[in-house]
Each structure stands twice: as structure tokens, then as C-alpha cells.
Design an enzyme around this catalytic site. Structure first.
Site, PDB file in Angstrom:
ATOM      1  N   ASP A 320      45.845  29.658  28.548  1.00  0.00           N
ATOM      2  CA  ASP A 320      46.357  29.446  29.905  1.00  0.00           C
ATOM      3  C   ASP A 320      45.864  30.500  30.894  1.00  0.00           C
ATOM      4  OD1 ASP A 320      47.822  31.261  28.302  1.00  0.00           O
ATOM      5  OD2 ASP A 320      49.382  31.339  29.823  1.00  0.00           O
ATOM      6  N   GLU A 321      45.935  30.143  32.159  1.00  0.00           N
ATOM      7  CA  GLU A 321      45.810  31.076  33.269  1.00  0.00           C
ATOM      8  C   GLU A 321      44.611  32.014  33.195  1.00  0.00           C
ATOM      9  OE1 GLU A 321      50.378  31.609  34.730  1.00  0.00           O
ATOM     10  OE2 GLU A 321      49.684  33.018  33.207  1.00  0.00           O
ATOM     11  N   ASN A 322      43.463  31.443  32.914  1.00  0.00           N
ATOM     12  CA  ASN A 322      42.237  32.223  32.988  1.00  0.00           C
ATOM     13  C   ASN A 322      41.713  32.098  34.405  1.00  0.00           C
ATOM     14  OD1 ASN A 322      39.614  33.162  32.851  1.00  0.00           O
ATOM     15  ND2 ASN A 322      38.886  31.427  31.630  1.00  0.00           N
TER      16      ASN A 322
END
Lengths: 682, 682
Positions: A320-322
Site C-alpha cells: 500500500d501507499e507507495n
């Protein structure tokens, strides 16, 4: 001189003789509510002679489970039972509680957790296909215990119970703040008490790498400040969870959220090091370099070791959330993308996930990740955990992917219990076929720990998570909020029995804040405060870091302040039908709050830490004065002046604004009183 | 409607502005009191800019210690300090707190624990020979923190401190009731806070064998109900203790107290097996057979493994309370005694101890044991722990043996703090030469756990053990009981900071007993109760076993009930000089107690577990009525009738008798009021 009764303090009598009744006609305090329940006649009286026996072919975990149940029951009733440790020798057909289990249960997804419980005046019978179902039934028995002048008893009842969803999890983030194993253990006991069955252990993030890794020792040696779990401890937790019929799914978050990995292995990042452990929160830049073969060699070594350590079939790789910033800034990565026809960071992430999937699969695990791992064409054996929400969840289910819901169950957001409770992974009106619905396996409450320490995490998880557990276990039709709160208040106290600190750390924290034993005025104030919701705690004023302090009023305050909630409930009642009893009660509390500020100022003199909370105390006092005025208008029917109404509304608006990262949760109720007063005159 | 102030609730102001003053002229809350202390001028104000630096050549444990200190200080003050984890890089000469350490300390007997602390308005300087001394000084800093309207501060002061005794221990019995490692850890933190330096870990007894033993696995496999420490956990605890400058001395009790050993190895006992784990308490028969060579081969194997596991130079082999019954009944043993000219069990025990000594010595350990191991001619390298008392202790010291005192410090006996506090291992009038006095190395508080579980042990140890710690550390002249209690009340709250449950489990236990949140009447009662002293809890009524329940009123009640103690203090004050304020206060409490029984009866309706406590509530009510009558006589000077005096005295005598294993601790105060009333008329 002491107030010994008010509706705010649930009296024992009220608790027991509650008039609310389930459709079955049985008043009960069970949470989660069983699938089917039928009232019987009479009761089974608990005495010193109570014994239990186990028959059939259970896994040996049932003996520990039965022993723990016996000890808790004995502790609660003080009856001095004669049995010590239950073993396979305890098969006496004359025992009061007869447990029968068909076969040993496996702590895996989709294991049978059903049980049937029959209580008559003569006997208690608990039958289950597996010992795991029997463990669930033992928790039901503990919740069923009633008491009155004649002693302790179980009401006669027949319960046929089974969970609605097979995946009922709690995510504990041990990366942002390390959570020692005793935290994990007592929360596993709490989970077992409300029939949750998956501990999702978030073990790595920017702020810490928490697992001893023998093949790559710089991970834990340099990435953890010495705060990590040894492999022995991991095994201990897995064993502890297994004994309670709970799976342990580890999460190793890649390719982003990975700063702590790069402290020891900077060469794997997409930008040159050196790296240090991140102390602040938010989405950070450090990301694995997905273009280097070394990255996959490293992950292969790592996942090989972790796959052997954690027995569950699922391994969670985050995903997630790269934010892609390091990728964009790296010319070599950009060249790789061009050469491989990867048009976007999204494509590059897919490339990484597919390589990771191969590794996870090589070590006989199924891959699990957040929404972002789901890419067109990826194998259907993966499991999606949706933090984004139902749109994403339903789409995955429609395309044939298994998925669970976490959006709506982020318990670090400090929402009210009811808000979480009413969210359903598969609501009745879900636009899904029955087949597609089956792809949604359940959900997980997510306890992210940016703001939680080992001291406060229990009160952020409990009791709210018990209501979420009910959502995952009970029929979707069970959604009466008022009854949920009635039962939650009882279950919360029972959760103390297993060592959880959610109730008892409250006054401890107030004592430390006040710097002494006399917390009267402070408690009166904090009882009606809640920490700000969502992520409003971050930013402005002192910057939050992983090293605290998390000993402040918003840390002590309950995310669902019971006194404030009950006040709001009472104002609603009073407004819909004003009556003397409610008026008296409201007046009592408003007067108490109005006068509290003077006492609080005394406390403040010796507690500089409370300085930024003083305006809240002042506001509570002022708003309570307004509430009293409004009630006087309602009582007398005298018209309040237009200017009073106007000024007051402005003050109330102002009072709703957070201060010291807290909100005053009685303002809404007072506002309604003012509205009623104003209406009364129009 | 709420009583917000009374002398029973220490107010914040009272705490801080306490008029009591040490000879140094400095009002302080330190426990233990330092060896030398001189007041300076002004104060060091704590701000967000507070930092610390460490110089010299410390062992690395100082960095963890300094970090923990910084976090506790930040947590208490809410100042958002900028430093995260302290490392050897933190050497900034401009830091507020300068720590200088000469050399790395060793966690061994007689290590230098001295430190000098100088606080001026500009700077805090802590210097010590070893990092262990510096750790002691950091705890002093945490206790020194003051607060007022201007913020948090340290008073200017110079402290030169060093312990009176080098051996300052706490024995934790993890055999009678298993104590999970989190219990040990939080108690190690408590020990460090009051400068204790030896954890005496009682690891085996009739009721359980608690250490994983690889060479003899049936010991822990069959002797523990699965409740034992793995060797990894033992190492973790030793490391945890080492980080706090605390030694760990293990005790393996032989030849008696050994039932749990024989479950796996019955052939070593002096009577044929089979054996099962003992569930009851007291002195039991099973004893090693001292005539078999197998016994010593076995012990050699065992001690070899344990000597490698535990780094401390001492190994405690118990040696106490062997009743000799199995020896007398065994003809082979009797024949052996005859053949070897062993006239008595005493001689046979000596034979065993001497063989054991050889084994312990072979593995480079010094042998430690209870009084019984000391036999004429035995080597002087042994250490005696005296449970028998000073006669035995002084005799050993005179003969040149090193020894410590535990008699008088058995904290499982539920004595008052002051009673323990006033016992001195080497009182001023001890009939010993200075040389002999040096043989007495200190003492140990002994927390035997027959009656204590992981839930209650903290409240049995703390805060009373803080006063015992002062006895072992501070000059013998520090023995003002009133001042000790004043400081103890403050230290008790600070001990919560490290996770101890002694304060917060009280109301949790009352909630479970009452079965609900409303514990008002129950708490009013239990606040003036204490569990029966000595071993009166055993015998009569329900037989106590290792499996409980220990969730009853005597388990919740404090061994030194503060409300009752303060009531007795107030009656003494009032009797010596009757005044309006004291009269008002006494009347308030007596009235509260008199009226409490009616409310308690409501609680009782839903709490059958409290049935046997009801007579105490009734008695409290009746005695309070008598107290009020006595006060009326004192106030008016009106003669009470002879029959009233006589009847009353009888009732008071009756009221002193324990009920439900508890004593009503206000009766003594009321009795004095009655005596005063009776005298007033003669």
C-alpha cells in the site's frame, strides 16, 4: 454526601433486570449475539460441585481452554470448584458440563467453528464438530452467567451458533509503536472472548522492523532500536493464538513503508542511503528498488525464513501507499521502465508485486495485500484487504477474488462504536450475486499504532472491537445500536478478566496527569471528552513522533465517552417528552459540570501538563450554564430573547471546535436543549 | 453532591506543600532517602529543550536506562522532548543533564552503586563510578521532579548517595503460583525504581517446577502443568534485570519442597511413587533420597545446566523445612544412617548439603541456602539466608559466615508497612563487632505466592516493599514512620508508571466482585478491611489450593489499608486534643460507614460472592454507630452508662475477630474513642 445512584452509573439491578429482550424472549448479555437462540425453562445453578468433562476426539487445546474457562468462572463466582487442570482423563459422564467434540480442529481459514449449547436445570451440554467450536461455546457460557440472591446460574437455553464470516480479524500494528508480547497475549485473550479468529500482525513499517531475522540480521539489529520479537517469542505467540483457535497472519509491508529495512540494507532502496529509522508519521519516500535482481534475491531469502516461521497459509505483503517519489527521481529506474514498457509507477508496482507473488508462492503461501496489489490478470489465489472501501471490495468480489473489508473498521480513527458497528462487509442491499458475496470472507478491525502505546492500546481496541466482532459473527439483522451499547458495557467489564487494561488504565493515566490521587475534577472533565477523530491529532502544535509523549488527555480520553453518550441519549429523551425525572438528572449533571471548573483550576495549579486542557474545562462550564438556562426556558415556557438564542448558538458552534486535540462531546446535547427552548417560543 | 476534599484523599496541594522537612531542610519525596543531601538555591526548570548527554566509559546498559528515564519524564510532564533514543553519540557538553561514568559496572555483589547528583538552576550533573550507580541516580532524578503553576522542575540540591547494604533483594516465588515473565519484568522495573538489586527467583517447589531443563526434560514437562519458563525467557529476564543493574539469583529448593521434581523422576524420592504435582500448601513429605548415588548424579547434571544458564555467582539450593518423614519411614535410609554414623535427620541433611555443595562448587558457583544449610564446619564461602531470625543471623555472622535477613520481611504475611519498616538487619544495638556486622550483607523481602496470583501479586509486593527497600539502602537512622507513609503514598503512584498493577487492580477486582461498575458501597467497606495476617488465611472453611480462587475480598483488600490507617491516626490526634475539624472529619466517616450497610445490601443482591463479607459490613455499621455515640459523649462531656461501656467493649472485642478472612481495621480507633468517652466520665 455521596451520589450512589444515577443513570450514568449502571446499577447492578438495572444490568441484570434490563427490560430489553431479544426476539427469542431471552434477556441476555451475549456479544456476539448467537445465530439461533431459544429460551428454555428454569436455570442451571452453579455450585461448588460444578465439574466438566470432555469427550470425543478434540485437539488437546481444548483442555487448556476448558481449564481457563473453569478458572475464570471460579474467579467470578468464588465457588471453590474441585477440579484443577482439565485433561483427557476428565470424561466423567456425571459431570455438570459435558463437552463433546467430533474431531480435532485446525487453526486455518474456513475451519468449522459452530457449536450447540443446551442448558437445562440438570445439565449443560456443549457439542461441536471441532474443539475450536467448543472454545467459542465456552466463551458463550462465561457470558451467559447470571446472578441473583440465590446465587450464580446459567439460564436454560438452547443455542445453535456459527459465524457469518470465516475471517474475523484484528490488525495490531507493532511497528509504529512496538507492542511487547504481553500486549499481544492479552489482546489474543480479548479476541477469543468475542470470537475473533485472525490476528493480523503488522510487523514492519517505516518506524520499525520487529522480527528477528537470522538470514538477514541487520533488519532487526539496525531497524528496531532493539525493540523486536525474537523468533522464540513469535513461536510463543503463534502457540498462544493456536490454543485459542486464532490464526496469525504476518504482514511485511513492501515495497513502500519500508524505511526501517533500509537502515541495515540501504542498497535495496530506490535512492542512495544512509537511512535512519523514521520517527515521524505519514507516507514516506523510501521504497524498494523493483528493478534490481538483488531486491528479489533478498526478498526470497527473507520470505523463505518467514514462511517457515509462520504456519498460516497466508502471508501479507502490504503493497500500500507507495508514493513513487524515489522511483521518479531515479534515472536507472526510469530507464528500466522504458526498456520494459512500463508506462507508470502503477505498472512498475505491478511488476514488483508479480515478482513478489512468485516468491510467496514458491514457499507455499498465498499472498495477501492491500487494495493496491490487485492488478488485472493477477492470480485468483491472492486475497485483497480493502482499506479503500466497498467499491474496491465489491469489484474484487465480482471479478472472483477473495477479499476482506477493513475500511470502516480503522479503530485508530477514534470513531464511535456505533459508527463502526453499522458498517457491514456485505450489506443486505449489496449489488452482488450470492456467489460473489461468498468471495467476501469477512473483515478486520485495524489498530494502527501511530498514536497508541502499550499503555493505551487496550483502550483504543476495547471495548469497541467487541461490537465489530459481533458484526463479523452475528446475523446481519443484528444491528440495534441501543442494545449493542447495553451489552457492550457489560462485556467491557468481562474483558478485564483476561488482563486487558482498557478500563483500569483510565484512572491511572488521570492520576499521572493530576500528579496525585485526587482526580475528581479531572475525571469529571475527561469523562465527557473524546480524542479528535480521523487524523486530526497530527499536525499543528507539537509534532508527534514515535517517541511520544502519549500520556496526554487525548490519550486517556475514551474514543466513545460513555458519560457524554448517555447525556446525549438523555437529552433526546427529554426533548421528545420532557419529564421531571429526566429534568432532574440533566440538571444534576449540568450543575456538576458548571461548577467543575473551579475545582479543576485547583488541580491545574499542580499539573502544568493540563494547561492546554483548561479552556475545555472553562467551555464545559460555560456551555453547562447555557444548558441550564435552556432547561429553565423549557420548564417555564418563557421566551428566550432572540439575542440570547443568537449569542448562544455562536458560543455552541465555537464550543464544538477541538481544543488540545479533544472534543467536548456534550455540546451537541446542550445545543438540542437550546433548540428546544428556542422552538418552545416560536 | 460530591465530596471533593478530605484528609483521606491526599490533595495535590497537600502532597506538594507538605510541611514535613528532612534534617537537610529540603522537603522531598525520595524513597529510599539518600545517604547525604544538601539543599541548594533555586530550581532547574524542565522545558521542551531538556536534553541529556553521557560521557566517560559506561557499560551500554546506561543508554537504555537513560532512554527509559527520558520517556518517563516526558510522559509525566508532556513536554515533547526532542531526543529519541540515547546512544553513545549523545555527548553534547551543552545538554541539560550531564551524566559521567568512570567505568562499566558489573552486575555482581559489592559492585559500586554510589552516585553524586548536583542540581543547580543551570544544569543537572550526575556522576558515578559505574553506570549502575548512574542508573540509581536517574531514579532519584525522577523522584525529585516537582511541579507548580510555573511548570515542572528539579529543586537545587546536592546528593551524595550510596547504599548501606550491598544485597537488597526481592524474592518472587514463581512455583506456588506461576508468574508469567511480564510479572517478573514489571516487578524488576519496580525494584529498580526503589534501588533494589537482587531478584531472588524461587523457581521450584512442591507445587511446580518452573524451568525448562534440557538435560532432564521430565522436570518441566511433567512438573509444571505446562507453566514454566523456557530457557530463552530466563535469558530474557536475566538480560532485562542486567539492564537495570539487578542480579538474578535462582533458587532450586532441595532436598524437601521437591514434590514437583518427583512427578517425572519418582526414583529420586525417599518413598516410592508415583507422585503428582502438589495442589495444597504447607510442609510436605516428598524429599530427595540422600543415600543414593543417583541423586547426586542427577543433581550434578541439573546444576551443571543451571549454572551455565544463570550467570550470578550464587546459586540457592533452599535446604529448608525438610520434615524427615520419608527418611524415617525408609528402612534402607535408616540402614545407611547407621552405617555412616549419622545419628539424626539433621546429620543426614548435612550429609546431603555437603554433597550438594561439592556439586555447586564444581560448577564455579557459591552455595546459598536457608538457615538449615548452615552446619558446623561447612565452608565459609556459603551464604545464609535467615528466615528464622536474628538469633540465627547473628550467630552465623559471628562465626564468619556471610548472611542476609528475610525474617521480618515476609511480605506474604500481610503485615503493615511500618512493622516491616522498623525491622533492621543490623540494628544499632546489635551485639556484634564491626567486623561481624560486615558479614550481614543485607536482606530480602520474600513474596511467597501461595495466596498470590499474577493478578494480585503486585498489590502484595507494592508499595510496602518500597519501604523495605529504604531500610536496605538508607542510613539506619531513617525511621520516621509518619514520614515514610507520606512518601510511600507518592511513590506508590510513581510505581504505576512502569506498569505495576498494584493500584489499578483494586477497583478492577471490586468490579468483578460486585459484577458491575457501581462499586461505591463495596469500596467503602473494603477500604477499611485488611486480609488476615500471618497464615490465618489457611485452614477452616474452603481449603485453599494452588488453583484458587484468589479473587475474593481478602485478595482485593490491601495489607495496609490506607483509609483505616488514616482513621486511626485521626482518632489518635482527636483523642490527644479534641478539636472541631477532627470531630467533623471523624463524624463524616463514621456516618458514612454507619449508613453504608443499607447500600451494601443492595450490592449483595446481585453479588452472591460477597455473602460471607456481609457480616463485616453489618459490624462496620454497628461499630460506627458506637463511635458516633462515643464522640457525642466526648463532645457533651455526658457520662455514658456503665452498662453502655460494658456492652460496647464486648461488641468491640467481637468486632476485632476476623470474618471472611478479613479484619476490620477501624475498630481499634473506635475503641479508643469509647475509652476516651468512658474516661471523660471518670
Amino acid at each position: 454526601m455521596k451520589k450512589t445512584f444515577s443513570f450514568f452509573v449502571f446499577s447492578c439491578l438495572l444490568l441484570i433486570q434490563a427490560v430489553y429482550s431479544q426476539p427469542t424472549g431471552l434477556v441476555h448479555h451475549l456479544m456476539p449475539v448467537p445465530a439461533r437462540m431459544e429460551k428454555g425453562n428454569g436455570r442451571f445453578t452453579l455450585t461448588q460441585e460444578f465439574t466438566l468433562a470432555i469427550k470425543g476426539k478434540p485437539h488437546q487445546r481444548i483442555y487448556g481452554g476448558a481449564t481457563r474457562m473453569l478458572r475464570r468462572l471460579d474467579g467470578r463466582t468464588g465457588l471453590f470448584f474441585s477440579q484443577a487442570y482439565i485433561t483427557s482423563n476428565n470424561t466423567d459422564a456425571s459431570a455438570s458440563l459435558q463437552i463433546t467434540v467430533d474431531r480435532p480442529g485446525k487453526v486455518i481459514l474456513n475451519e468449522d467453528e459452530s457449536y450447540t449449547l443446551t442448558v437445562t436445570s440438570e445439565k449443560i451440554k456443549l457439542t461441536a464438530t471441532t474443539d475450536i467450536g467448543a472454545l467459542r461455546g465456552l466463551e458463550t457460557i462465561l457470558q451467559l452467567v447470571g446472578r441473583d440472591e440465590n446465587g450464580y446460574y446459567l439460564p436454560a437455553v438452547t443455542i445453535q451458533d456459527a459465524p457469518r464470516f470465516p475471517w474475523r480479524g484484528l490488525l495490531i500494528d507493532a511497528a509504529r509503536h512496538f507492542m511487547p508480547i504481553e500486549v499481544i497475549k492479552r489482546n489474543l485473550d480479548g479476541m477469543a472472548a468475542v470470537k475473533l479468529n485472525v490476528l493480523h500482525w503488522h510487523l514492519t513499517d517505516d518506524q520499525g522492523f520487529r522480527v528477528e531475522t537470522n538470514s538477514l540480521p541487520k533488519l532487526h539489529e539496525l531497524g528496531s532500536d532493539g525493540q523486536y520479537y525474537t523468533q522464540e517469542q513469535i513461536k510463543e505467540i503463534i502457540q498462544y493464538a493456536d490454543s485459542r483457535g486464532i490464526r496469525v497472519v504476518p504482514e511485511f509491508d513492501v515495497p513502500g513503508h519500508a524505511t526501517s529495512w533500509f537502515v541495515g540494507y540501504p542498497e535495496l532502496a530506490s535512492a542512495p542511503g544512509p537511512y535512519t529509522i523514521e520517527r515521524k508519521f505519514g507516507i514516506k519516500n523510501p521504497t524498494f528498488d523493483p528493478t534490481k535482481e538483488e531486491t528479489y534475491t533478498f526478498l526470497d531469502t527473507f520470505i523463505k525464513e518467514m514462511a517457515a516461521l509462520f504456519p498460516d497459509e497466508y502471508l501479507h505483503i502490504g503493497g500500500d501507499e507507495n508514493n513513487g517519489k524515489q522511483w521518479k527521481a531515479n534515472t536507472q529506474i526510469q530507464a528500466f521502465m522504458k526498456a520494459n514498457n512500463l508506462a507508470s509507477n502503477h505498472d512498475l508496482q505491478t511488476h514488483f508485486i508479480e515478482r513478489a507473488l512468485k516468491i510467496v508462492t514458491r514457499y507455499n503461501k498465498k499472498m495477501m495485500g492491500w487494495d493496491e496489489i490487485w492488478q488485472p490478470g493477477i492470480t485468483k489465489s491472492i486475497m485483497i484487504q480493502s482499506w479503500r472501501g466497498k467499491k474496491s471490495l465489491f469489484e474484487a468480489a465480482r471479478k472472483g477474488y477473495t477479499a476482506i473489508l477493513s475500511n470502516g473498521y480503522y479503530i485508530d480513527l477514534a470513531w464511535s462504536t456505533s459508527r463502526h458497528y453499522l458498517i457491514d462487509p456485505v450489506p443486505a442491499d449489496a449489488d452482488l450475486t450470492d456467489e460473489q458475496k461468498k468471495n467476501i470472507l469477512g473483515g478486520e478491525a485495524a489498530m494502527w499504532s501511530e498514536l497508541a502505546t502499550e499503555e493505551t492500546i487496550d483502550s483504543r481496541i476495547w471495548p469497541r472491537t467487541a461490537a465489530i466482532a459481533e458484526r463479523f459473527w452475528s446475523p446481519g439483522s443484528v444491528k440495534d445500536v441501543e442494545d449493542m451499547y447495553r451489552r457492550l458495557d457489560i462485556i467491557s467489564l468481562q474483558l478485564e478478566e483476561v488482563g486487558l487494561l482498557h478500563e483500569k488504565n483510565y484512572e491511572m493515566m488521570l492520576r499521572r496527569l493530576a500528579g496525585c490521587r485526587d482526580i475528581t475534577s479531572l475525571k469529571t472533565l475527561v469523562d465527557v471528552l473524546e480524542p479528535v477523530e480521523d487524523y486530526k491529532r497530527h499536525g499543528k502544535g507539537n509534532i508527534l513522533t514515535s517517541f511520544g509523549p502519549y500520556t496526554l488527555v487525548p490519550d486517556a480520553a475514551n474514543p466513545d465517552a460513555a458519560v457524554a453518550r448517555k447525556f446525549r441519549f438523555l437529552t433526546d429523551q427529554y426533548i421528545s417528552s420532557p419529564n421531571e425525572a429526566a429534568a432532574k438528572e440533566l440538571t444534576y449533571w449540568l450543575t456538576l459540570w458548571k461548577n467543575n471548573h473551579a475545582a479543576f483550576q485547583q488541580t491545574l495549579k499542580q499539573a502544568p501538563i493540563l494547561k492546554d486542557v483548561a479552556p475545555l474545562s472553562q467551555t464545559l462550564s460555560a456551555m453547562s450554564e447555557i444548558g441550564l438556562q435552556a432547561m429553565e426556558h423549557i420548564r417555564t415556557g418563557k421566551t428566550p430573547s432572540a439575542s440570547w438564542v443568537e449569542t448562544t448558538k455562536k458560543q455552541l458552534e465555537e464550543a464544538k471546535k477541538p481544543q488540545a486535540k479533544c472534543e467536548l462531546k456534550v455540546v451537541e446535547g446542550i445545543e438540542k436543549l437550546v433548540q428546544k427552548a428556542a422552538k418552545a417560543t416560536t
